[in-house]
Scaffold this motif. Structure first.
Motif, PDB file in Angstrom:
ATOM      1  N   GLU A  60       0.997  -1.173   0.042  1.00 51.88           N
ATOM      2  CA  GLU A  60      -0.019   0.087  -0.020  1.00 51.88           C
ATOM      3  C   GLU A  60       0.806   1.267  -0.018  1.00 51.88           C
ATOM      4  OE1 GLU A  60      -2.884   2.293   3.103  1.00 51.88           O
ATOM      5  OE2 GLU A  60      -2.765   0.130   3.360  1.00 51.88           O
ATOM      6  N   VAL A  61       0.713   2.196  -0.995  1.00 46.65           N
ATOM      7  CA  VAL A  61       1.805   3.101  -1.201  1.00 46.65           C
ATOM      8  C   VAL A  61       0.975   4.614  -0.746  1.00 46.65           C
ATOM      9  CG1 VAL A  61       3.405   4.357  -2.907  1.00 46.65           C
ATOM     10  CG2 VAL A  61       3.037   1.954  -3.000  1.00 46.65           C
ATOM     11  N   ASP A  62       1.582   5.294   0.053  1.00 47.78           N
ATOM     12  CA  ASP A  62       1.209   6.795   0.685  1.00 47.78           C
ATOM     13  C   ASP A  62       2.075   7.611  -0.165  1.00 47.78           C
ATOM     14  OD1 ASP A  62      -0.264   8.612   1.579  1.00 47.78           O
ATOM     15  OD2 ASP A  62       0.304   8.383   3.760  1.00 47.78           O
ATOM     16  N   TYR A  63       1.710   8.228  -1.392  1.00 50.92           N
ATOM     17  CA  TYR A  63       2.631   8.898  -2.201  1.00 50.92           C
ATOM     18  C   TYR A  63       1.869  10.361  -2.149  1.00 50.92           C
ATOM     19  CZ  TYR A  63       4.457   9.536  -6.914  1.00 50.92           C
ATOM     20  OH  TYR A  63       5.307   9.845  -8.054  1.00 50.92           O
ATOM     21  N   VAL A  64       2.903  11.120  -2.040  1.00 54.14           N
ATOM     22  CA  VAL A  64       2.648  12.643  -1.518  1.00 54.14           C
ATOM     23  C   VAL A  64       3.575  13.384  -2.448  1.00 54.14           C
ATOM     24  CG1 VAL A  64       2.868  14.607   0.016  1.00 54.14           C
ATOM     25  CG2 VAL A  64       2.257  12.468   0.795  1.00 54.14           C
ATOM     26  N   SER A  65       3.128  14.170  -3.362  1.00 57.75           N
ATOM     27  CA  SER A  65       4.095  15.257  -4.316  1.00 57.75           C
ATOM     28  C   SER A  65       3.486  16.445  -4.043  1.00 57.75           C
ATOM     29  CB  SER A  65       4.082  14.619  -5.745  1.00 57.75           C
ATOM     30  OG  SER A  65       4.667  15.139  -6.683  1.00 57.75           O
ATOM     31  N   ASN A  66       4.135  17.539  -3.863  1.00 57.04           N
ATOM     32  CA  ASN A  66       3.930  18.908  -3.632  1.00 57.04           C
ATOM     33  C   ASN A  66       3.761  19.775  -4.986  1.00 57.04           C
ATOM     34  OD1 ASN A  66       6.883  18.772  -4.125  1.00 57.04           O
ATOM     35  ND2 ASN A  66       6.491  21.051  -3.787  1.00 57.04           N
ATOM     36  N   PHE A  67       2.987  20.853  -4.763  1.00 57.59           N
ATOM     37  CA  PHE A  67       2.797  21.871  -5.855  1.00 57.59           C
ATOM     38  C   PHE A  67       3.584  23.012  -5.202  1.00 57.59           C
ATOM     39  CE2 PHE A  67      -1.338  20.097  -7.241  1.00 57.59           C
ATOM     40  CZ  PHE A  67      -0.624  19.373  -8.707  1.00 57.59           C
ATOM     41  N   THR A  68       4.812  23.438  -5.787  1.00 52.97           N
ATOM     42  CA  THR A  68       5.405  24.829  -5.468  1.00 52.97           C
ATOM     43  C   THR A  68       4.465  25.934  -6.018  1.00 52.97           C
ATOM     44  OG1 THR A  68       7.627  23.943  -5.389  1.00 52.97           O
ATOM     45  CG2 THR A  68       7.446  26.243  -5.679  1.00 52.97           C
ATOM     46  N   ASP A  69       3.726  26.708  -5.145  1.00 49.84           N
ATOM     47  CA  ASP A  69       2.723  27.700  -5.853  1.00 49.84           C
ATOM     48  C   ASP A  69       3.274  29.210  -5.229  1.00 49.84           C
ATOM     49  OD1 ASP A  69       2.119  27.236  -3.269  1.00 49.84           O
ATOM     50  OD2 ASP A  69      -0.228  27.078  -3.714  1.00 49.84           O
ATOM     51  N   VAL A  70       4.506  29.300  -4.788  1.00 54.17           N
ATOM     52  CA  VAL A  70       4.884  30.605  -4.212  1.00 54.17           C
ATOM     53  C   VAL A  70       6.399  30.390  -4.731  1.00 54.17           C
ATOM     54  CG1 VAL A  70       5.241  32.238  -2.399  1.00 54.17           C
ATOM     55  CG2 VAL A  70       3.234  30.541  -2.379  1.00 54.17           C
ATOM     56  N   ASP A  71       6.772  31.219  -5.776  1.00 55.97           N
ATOM     57  CA  ASP A  71       8.063  31.339  -6.295  1.00 55.97           C
ATOM     58  C   ASP A  71       8.187  32.460  -6.966  1.00 55.97           C
ATOM     59  OD1 ASP A  71      10.548  29.330  -6.892  1.00 55.97           O
ATOM     60  OD2 ASP A  71       9.798  30.439  -8.638  1.00 55.97           O
ATOM     61  N   ASP A  72       9.601  32.831  -7.232  1.00 57.39           N
ATOM     62  CA  ASP A  72       9.836  34.151  -8.079  1.00 57.39           C
ATOM     63  C   ASP A  72       9.402  34.046  -9.404  1.00 57.39           C
ATOM     64  OD1 ASP A  72      11.329  35.497  -6.056  1.00 57.39           O
ATOM     65  OD2 ASP A  72      13.364  34.580  -6.628  1.00 57.39           O
ATOM     66  N   LYS A  73       9.584  32.737 -10.259  1.00 59.15           N
ATOM     67  CA  LYS A  73       9.179  32.686 -11.454  1.00 59.15           C
ATOM     68  C   LYS A  73       7.524  32.652 -11.552  1.00 59.15           C
ATOM     69  CE  LYS A  73      12.879  29.125 -12.439  1.00 59.15           C
ATOM     70  NZ  LYS A  73      13.093  27.806 -12.600  1.00 59.15           N
ATOM     71  N   ILE A  74       6.925  32.174 -10.473  1.00 54.40           N
ATOM     72  CA  ILE A  74       5.467  32.293 -10.406  1.00 54.40           C
ATOM     73  C   ILE A  74       4.989  33.741 -10.363  1.00 54.40           C
ATOM     74  CG2 ILE A  74       3.232  31.776  -9.361  1.00 54.40           C
ATOM     75  CD1 ILE A  74       4.791  29.065  -8.453  1.00 54.40           C
ATOM     76  N   ILE A  75       5.557  34.568  -9.556  1.00 49.58           N
ATOM     77  CA  ILE A  75       5.483  36.083  -9.344  1.00 49.58           C
ATOM     78  C   ILE A  75       5.757  36.861 -10.662  1.00 49.58           C
ATOM     79  CG2 ILE A  75       6.059  38.056  -8.218  1.00 49.58           C
ATOM     80  CD1 ILE A  75       6.621  36.261  -5.861  1.00 49.58           C
ATOM     81  N   VAL A 114       2.031  25.107  -1.228  1.00 54.99           N
ATOM     82  CA  VAL A 114       2.835  25.796   0.030  1.00 54.99           C
ATOM     83  C   VAL A 114       1.881  26.776   0.591  1.00 54.99           C
ATOM     84  CG1 VAL A 114       4.676  27.487   0.101  1.00 54.99           C
ATOM     85  CG2 VAL A 114       4.768  25.782  -1.488  1.00 54.99           C
ATOM     86  N   MET A 115       1.105  27.518  -0.105  1.00 54.89           N
ATOM     87  CA  MET A 115       0.162  28.544   0.538  1.00 54.89           C
ATOM     88  C   MET A 115      -0.887  27.912   1.478  1.00 54.89           C
ATOM     89  SD  MET A 115      -1.294  30.825  -2.624  1.00 54.89           S
ATOM     90  CE  MET A 115      -0.317  31.633  -3.905  1.00 54.89           C
ATOM     91  N   ASP A 116      -1.052  26.717   1.308  1.00 56.38           N
ATOM     92  CA  ASP A 116      -1.838  25.936   2.251  1.00 56.38           C
ATOM     93  C   ASP A 116      -0.944  25.206   3.564  1.00 56.38           C
ATOM     94  OD1 ASP A 116      -4.050  26.420   0.685  1.00 56.38           O
ATOM     95  OD2 ASP A 116      -3.975  24.357  -0.265  1.00 56.38           O
ATOM     96  N   THR A 117       0.258  25.517   3.402  1.00 55.80           N
ATOM     97  CA  THR A 117       1.149  24.802   4.579  1.00 55.80           C
ATOM     98  C   THR A 117       1.908  26.023   5.297  1.00 55.80           C
ATOM     99  OG1 THR A 117       1.385  23.214   2.678  1.00 55.80           O
ATOM    100  CG2 THR A 117       2.497  22.773   5.037  1.00 55.80           C
ATOM    101  N   MET A 118       1.399  27.238   5.124  1.00 54.69           N
ATOM    102  CA  MET A 118       2.282  28.351   5.353  1.00 54.69           C
ATOM    103  C   MET A 118       2.669  28.436   6.979  1.00 54.69           C
ATOM    104  SD  MET A 118       4.273  30.533   3.807  1.00 54.69           S
ATOM    105  CE  MET A 118       3.368  30.265   2.235  1.00 54.69           C
ATOM    106  N   ASP A 119       1.440  28.045   7.817  1.00 54.08           N
ATOM    107  CA  ASP A 119       1.621  28.118   9.197  1.00 54.08           C
ATOM    108  C   ASP A 119       2.491  27.037   9.561  1.00 54.08           C
ATOM    109  OD1 ASP A 119      -0.351  30.033   9.507  1.00 54.08           O
ATOM    110  OD2 ASP A 119      -1.992  28.666  10.067  1.00 54.08           O
ATOM    111  N   ASP A 120       2.637  25.973   9.112  1.00 57.24           N
ATOM    112  CA  ASP A 120       3.660  24.977   9.493  1.00 57.24           C
ATOM    113  C   ASP A 120       4.826  25.459   9.128  1.00 57.24           C
ATOM    114  OD1 ASP A 120       1.705  22.631  10.072  1.00 57.24           O
ATOM    115  OD2 ASP A 120       0.732  23.255   8.217  1.00 57.24           O
TER     116      ASP A 120
END
Length: 470
Positions: A60-75, A114-120
């Motif tokens: 059973e695989v618990d597979y986590v992969s993030n989105f970088t949604d705050v970054d110089d390139k995005i801005i 990232v935006m949803d994990t800012m407090d952490d």
């Protein structure tokens, strides 16, 4: 037993999960400011194949992969597109899902942003400051790399070599803020007009490296089984993740590190990347090439090896994939005249032996090149059986089930043709059958060519004429 070439040790190691029967796996995801190119997709395909093989073996695989949604390139992209950072990232996250779905890449258990994990992230950085591993400087927060005694252990570089390289990379205005050239940013002070968050150490936004440390430990635990990503992430990104995570938790961060090879392009085998401007987006490629062919092209090279992108290699993948589909079509067609019979031991033993060879190949650090070679041998066995004068329905189902499950590791789907021919085409097929019986081969060939123009391919087999869409 599955063996993995662990980047940390440089050796193949027997995989021993933290929890029996389960795999905790983190894969670095995209920075969502544009469509992904096939170099980005290579990592997603490679580790989806690894995930699928673990599942094939019963994990059973618990597979986590993030989105970088705050970054110089995005801005920057937001300014150019006259959109907010969230609007840009929402647009390209939706495009990412569209592309991976087309490539039959299973969605992650979780895709944290990232935006949803800012407090952490803020809390994590504060712990590093409190422990003396991080310091504030002119609104920024930096990590003291030299304080972490094992810094450089993943990339196998000495601190002195890393210091020299860091001195060459860091801009003068950043260098003046740092205690040491090796130090790296955890938090960047807010700039006028840019997205930012409030934190005890000042208004700003996180650096790149910290997000994966926080997300991996938050969603998978302080120690995880596997962390994966492209070879270009080994240093500094993954090196810095280790330093941050182990300093914060006091525990080993990752047991097995895996890194995939690049997609190269051109005669010089350049790495495909947005920075070099030599990339091909998946979004554009899938308008011209069958997604299953693109997936097959990338999935059948062992994850650590580079892949050379070319039209010739895509064409070869298309041909090889069609051979596998034809083997399944041939056997499915024989269901029409199959009989119920006793278990055919010999054919099952031959297939079982191939299945064991497939497992042996894939257990060896997910060697998909050797694994697909066994899949081709399975296809030959299917073809041989489908040509027998009499066949068993039970054996057909056994072979199709075993073959489909093994091929599914590579993301291959064998879809059955469900679309009905219209009456005119059905009539033409019946007329051609009659013409062949009457030995009127000129009319038979004429009908075959007419149907081909309509995208219907006829195949004459010992069991009768069958058709398929081109």
């Amino acid at each position: 037993m599955i063996q993995i070439l662990n980047t940390l040790s440089g050796k193949k190691e027997i995989f021993k999960p933290l929890e029996e029967g389960k795999v905790k796996m983190y894969v670095c995801g995209p920075t969502v400011y544009n469509y992904i190119h096939i170099g980005n997709a290579r990592s997603a395909v490679a580790f989806d194949t690894v995930r699928r093989y673990f599942e094939y073996r019963g994990y059973e695989v618990d597979y986590v992969s993030n989105f970088t949604d705050v970054d110089d390139k995005i801005i920057k992209a937001g300014h150019e597109m006259k959109m907010t950072v969230k609007e840009v990232t929402d647009k390209f996250i939706a495009a990412f899902y569209e592309d991976i779905d087309a490539l039959n890449i299973k969605r992650a258990t979780l895709n944290p942003r990232v935006m949803d994990t800012m407090d952490d992230i803020i809390k994590f950085i504060q712990v590093l400051i409190d422990k003396g591993y991080a310091y504030q400087s002119e609104g920024d927060v930096y990590y003291r790399a030299r304080k972490f005694k094992d810094y450089g252990k993943l990339s196998g570089q000495s601190v002195d070599d890393l210091e020299q390289g860091a001195s060459e990379r860091v801009a003068d205005f950043d260098q003046g803020k740092k205690e040491d050239p090796l130090d790296f940013a955890l938090w960047k002070a807010a700039k006028p007009g840019e997205i930012h968050w409030e934190a005890p150490f000042g208004s700003g936004r996180p650096g790149w490296h910290i997000e994966c440390s926080v997300m991996a430990t938050k969603y998978l635990g302080k120690t995880i089984d596997i962390h994966a990503g492209g070879q270009d992430l080994e240093f500094p990104h993954h090196e810095n993740e280790i330093a941050q995570s182990e300093a914060e938790t006091g525990q080993k961060f990752v047991n097995y590190w895996m890194h995939n090879g690049f997609v190269t392009i051109g005669e010089e085998d350049e790495k495909m990347s947005k920075s070099l401007g030599n990339f091909v987006t998946v979004h554009d490629l899938l308008k011209k090439v069958d997604p299953q062919v693109v997936r097959f092209f990338m999935a059948t090279t062992q994850y650590r090896h580079p892949i050379r992108y070319s039209q010739a290699n895509l064409a070869e993948a298309k041909t090889n994939l069609q051979k596998l589909k034809t083997a399944v079509d041939n056997l499915r067609y024989r269901k029409n005249d199959a009989e119920k019979s006793d278990v055919e031991t010999e054919i099952r033993e031959k297939f079982s032996a191939l299945k064991n060879r497939f497992i042996e190949a894939m257990d060896d650090d997910f060697n998909t090149q050797n694994g697909i070679a066994v899949i081709y041998e399975m296809a030959k066995l299917l073809n041989v059986y489908s040509e027998k004068a009499t066949v068993s329905l039970e054996t057909i189902e056994y072979l199709l089930d075993g073959f489909s499950k093994a091929a599914e590791v590579f993301g291959i789907k064998f879809e059955e043709e469900t679309e009905l021919l219209d009456e005119k085409i059905e009539a033409l097929i019946e007329e051609r059958i009659a013409a062949r019986k009457a030995r009127n081969f000129a009319r038979s060939d004429e009908i075959r060519d007419m149907l081909k123009e309509k995208g219907v391919i006829l195949e004459d087999t010992p069991q009768g004429t069958r058709w398929k869409r081109a």
